[in-house]
Design a protein around this motif. Structure first.
Motif: not given
Length: 403
Positions: A249-253, A323-347
């Protein structure tokens, strides 16, 4: 700072300036502010704090200590349940919380990328839920319905998941391109169709597990199951699959002509049309690719985490992906980071509730507050007294010409 001096900034200096004054700082401060409000909610709901508050004016230190103990123990338990448990008997057991975080984050990364990619093209992909369901359905069908060698079986199953989600997303993009129908309405309707379709298929002989009254499918074959990294955890190879999807996705964009077209259409579709870019084709393509990424998330669920199909295979992943895409500001790197944050909160929320009795719903409130603050930068700037960085003369000139 002059233009020449700005050009002479090192990579580290530019990163620090962006970190302290740009979007990254607002994101981090939004998370901090949400966690602080979450701490207030934890304290207010704690019976021990309520008990000491009754005699606050006679012994205020008791209340203050109870407040500190309530908030610190809750967040310590969350950390132990999401990152590392220092009280574990072995190193492997200590890392199980981190593995749980990554397990929760794996499908969120794929689904979040699907939404983020559409955002960059100016589309609101609310259909990640349906794309996950269709991707999981086809991946599961290949997983338990075919007999193939292990590596080939996994590849075919993941590919089936991608194609299922891609076709479901491509339908929405095609309808948008040809009829102008709003993608929000189309994708929401497709979500319902996907859920009802899966519910029906699980009642058929092809999908229903023999001897089971519940609507669940057979287990996927061992040759199609995504390998797990170690015993005691559900973390599986799907993590690397979605990380590769993030790199793509990063390469694509950032590096491809197609990605440039997506961003041009998202920025100004009329100008893109004038420049010779087919807006309709871009809409269809971006939804096809995005749907495929969500389909990979569905494949990771059925092939790795759950190992069989059910009506709840997607949970709320498709909506959390927004929510993750919004938090990651629609960037692949930000989306990965936001997903890790939400995964940590859930776990971590599960351990926090088990050890301290703190309601797990508080974590949902924290997640919602994070998105709220991300969507309201002036509020965050006002709370932390951050001044808006003035645009350079050249940027203002370019902005004026663009207007």
């Amino acid at each position: 700072m002059s233009e020449n001096a700005s050009n002479e900034l090192t990579v580290g200096q530019r990163f620090f300036r962006e970190l302290t004054t740009g979007g990254t700082a607002l994101t981090l401060l939004s998370i901090l502010l949400a966690m602080l409000i979450g701490a207030v909610l934890i304290v207010v709901s704690d019976p021990d704090v309520q008990g000491t508050a009754a005699y606050f004016f006679s012994r205020p230190t008791d209340t203050l200590l109870a407040i500190w103990e309530s908030a610190s123990s809750a967040y310590s338990a969350m950390f132990a349940g999401a990152i590392i448990d220092f009280d574990a008997a072995s190193v492997g057991d200590a890392l199980i919380p981190l593995a749980d975080t990554l397990t929760y984050a794996t499908p969120l990364i794929g689904a979040g990328l699907a939404v983020a990619l559409a955002f960059r093209a100016g589309l609101l992909n609310i259909g990640a839920q349906g794309q996950i369901l269709i991707g999981a359905t086809l991946a599961g069908l290949v997983g338990f319905g075919m007999d193939l060698p292990a590596v080939v079986h996994i590849g075919f199953a993941v590919l089936a998941g991608f194609l299922g989600g891609a076709i479901w997303g491509g339908i929405a993009g095609f309808i948008k391109a040809k009829t102008g129908a709003h993608e929000v309405i189309v994708t929401i309707m497709l979500n319902h169709i996907a859920a009802l379709l899966l519910a029906y298929l699980l009642t058929t002989q092809l999908f229903r597990r023999e001897g089971q009254a519940a609507p669940i499918s057979p287990f996927v074959a061992d040759s199609a199951a995504l390998p797990r990294f170690f015993d005691g955890s559900r973390l599986h190879l799907g993590l690397f699959v979605v990380l590769l999807a993030a790199v793509y996705s990063w390469w694509l964009l950032s590096r491809s002509t197609m990605g440039f077209r997506f961003k041009a259409v998202g920025h100004n579709p009329h100008a893109a049309t004038t420049a010779g870019i087919s807006v309709g084709r871009s809409y269809t393509a971006v939804m096809f690719i995005g749907g495929g990424l969500a389909g990979i998330a569905g494949a990771s669920q059925v092939l790795g985490t759950e190992s069989y199909l059910s009506t709840s295979i997607a949970g709320e992943l498709g909506f959390d992906a927004i929510t993750v895409a919004l938090l990651g500001r629609s960037s692949p790197i930000g989306t990965v980071a936001a997903s890790l944050l939400f995964g940590a909160l859930r776990a971590g929320a599960v351990t926090m509730q088990a050890q301290t009795g703190t309601p797990i719903d508080i974590v949902l409130v924290v997640q919602s507050l994070i998105v709220l603050f991300i969507a309201a930068p002036p509020l965050v700037r006002a709370v932390f007294r951050i001044k808006v960085r003035a645009a350079s003369p050249m940027a203002a000139e370019v902005g004026g010409k663009a207007a």
